[in-house]
Enzyme design. Sequence first.
Site, mmCIF file in Angstrom:
data_model
loop_
_atom_site.group_PDB
_atom_site.id
_atom_site.type_symbol
_atom_site.label_atom_id
_atom_site.label_comp_id
_atom_site.label_asym_id
_atom_site.label_seq_id
_atom_site.Cartn_x
_atom_site.Cartn_y
_atom_site.Cartn_z
ATOM 1 N N ASP A 268 -0.058 -3.587 -1.370
ATOM 2 C CA ASP A 268 1.203 -2.892 -1.199
ATOM 3 C C ASP A 268 1.047 -2.062 0.080
ATOM 4 O O ASP A 268 -0.078 -1.775 0.499
ATOM 5 C CB ASP A 268 1.478 -1.996 -2.406
ATOM 6 C CG ASP A 268 2.763 -1.212 -2.256
ATOM 7 O OD1 ASP A 268 3.757 -1.785 -1.771
ATOM 8 O OD2 ASP A 268 2.778 -0.024 -2.618
ATOM 9 N N ASP B 110 3.380 0.979 1.383
ATOM 10 C CA ASP B 110 3.618 2.417 1.228
ATOM 11 C C ASP B 110 2.724 2.995 0.141
ATOM 12 O O ASP B 110 2.734 2.530 -0.995
ATOM 13 C CB ASP B 110 5.079 2.676 0.845
ATOM 14 C CG ASP B 110 6.036 2.320 1.966
ATOM 15 O OD1 ASP B 110 5.547 2.024 3.069
ATOM 16 O OD2 ASP B 110 7.252 2.336 1.745
ATOM 17 N N TRP C 287 16.289 10.323 1.445
ATOM 18 C CA TRP C 287 17.066 10.443 0.210
ATOM 19 C C TRP C 287 17.630 11.852 0.062
ATOM 20 O O TRP C 287 18.739 12.037 -0.461
ATOM 21 C CB TRP C 287 16.218 10.102 -1.020
ATOM 22 C CG TRP C 287 16.045 8.643 -1.291
ATOM 23 C CD1 TRP C 287 14.873 7.950 -1.413
ATOM 24 C CD2 TRP C 287 17.090 7.669 -1.491
ATOM 25 N NE1 TRP C 287 15.114 6.623 -1.662
ATOM 26 C CE2 TRP C 287 16.465 6.421 -1.712
ATOM 27 C CE3 TRP C 287 18.481 7.731 -1.482
ATOM 28 C CZ2 TRP C 287 17.188 5.256 -1.942
ATOM 29 C CZ3 TRP C 287 19.207 6.568 -1.711
ATOM 30 C CH2 TRP C 287 18.564 5.355 -1.943
ATOM 31 N N LEU D 150 10.700 6.531 -7.828
ATOM 32 C CA LEU D 150 11.209 5.497 -6.928
ATOM 33 C C LEU D 150 10.105 4.615 -6.348
ATOM 34 O O LEU D 150 10.390 3.698 -5.578
ATOM 35 C CB LEU D 150 11.992 6.150 -5.772
ATOM 36 C CG LEU D 150 13.016 7.221 -6.168
ATOM 37 C CD1 LEU D 150 13.743 7.723 -4.933
ATOM 38 C CD2 LEU D 150 14.001 6.691 -7.198
ATOM 39 N N GLY E 101 7.741 1.802 -5.507
ATOM 40 C CA GLY E 101 7.732 0.364 -5.733
ATOM 41 C C GLY E 101 9.081 -0.205 -6.134
ATOM 42 O O GLY E 101 9.169 -1.365 -6.526
ATOM 43 N N GLU F 43 -2.421 -1.646 -5.554
ATOM 44 C CA GLU F 43 -1.114 -1.008 -5.742
ATOM 45 C C GLU F 43 -1.229 0.468 -6.089
ATOM 46 O O GLU F 43 -2.183 0.894 -6.740
ATOM 47 C CB GLU F 43 -0.359 -1.704 -6.881
ATOM 48 C CG GLU F 43 0.653 -2.724 -6.435
ATOM 49 C CD GLU F 43 1.923 -2.096 -5.871
ATOM 50 O OE1 GLU F 43 2.058 -0.857 -5.918
ATOM 51 O OE2 GLU F 43 2.772 -2.860 -5.397
ATOM 52 N N ASP F 44 -0.221 1.256 -5.648
ATOM 53 C CA ASP F 44 -0.179 2.670 -6.024
ATOM 54 C C ASP F 44 0.963 2.976 -6.976
ATOM 55 O O ASP F 44 1.172 4.130 -7.339
ATOM 56 C CB ASP F 44 -0.053 3.556 -4.780
ATOM 57 C CG ASP F 44 1.355 3.595 -4.227
ATOM 58 O OD1 ASP F 44 2.002 2.518 -4.184
ATOM 59 O OD2 ASP F 44 1.815 4.681 -3.837
#
EC number: 5.4.2.6
Length: 214
Positions: A10, A12, A26, A45, A47, A170-171
């Site tokens: 991933d 970000d 946002w 928010l 992923g 992944e985070d």
Amino acid sequence: MNKVNAIIFDLDGVLVSTDHFHYKAWKKITDQLLIPFDEEVNNLLRGVSRLESLDIILDHSGLEVSDSEKKMLAEEKNQYYVEFLQELNETNIDSDVTSTLEILIEKNYKLAIGSSSRNAKFILERTKLKQYFDAVSDGNNILNSKPHPEVFLKAASYLMESPENCLVVEDAYSGIEAGNEAGMITVGIGYAADADSAQFSIKKLSDILEVLKN
């Protein structure tokens, strides 16, 4: 553990920290709408696609808008985000990230990006990370965002590797779920380091080298 031939990252929160840019973008939208938005909601928010993120924000505020307004707001948010990304460059990348990627390439692992972001390639260009990857699967080539496994399955396809021979870093919980659904080995880092469904957990990217040894 199956033989790992390829690693899918991933973007970000794993290789690049762009959380604050997303938050600022946002926040501009929510301030315009006069609705609340904070770090707690922002963490939900991770992923998640842009439109789904907007739905989460609106659900928390109780505000209802039309589908056409949603598309307009999501696009406006992206414009703010891309503006903020202009501040991004290679100095924002931790040396642990680049050194780990270099070691993985030396060890002949195939490397790919698996990100729901439509700005993944732009971020890779800005940070000079593009050179490390054999393939990029992102929000521009998928119909379903995480936790659907599509983005990872496409990355494996681009690398010409079977899912069972791919490892995902992944985070986000949704990303771990997507990796598991794809039949890949999953490694949680950052916010997903404590995900029970992750097969492995690491504190920093270079720890992936120990996982691969085992």
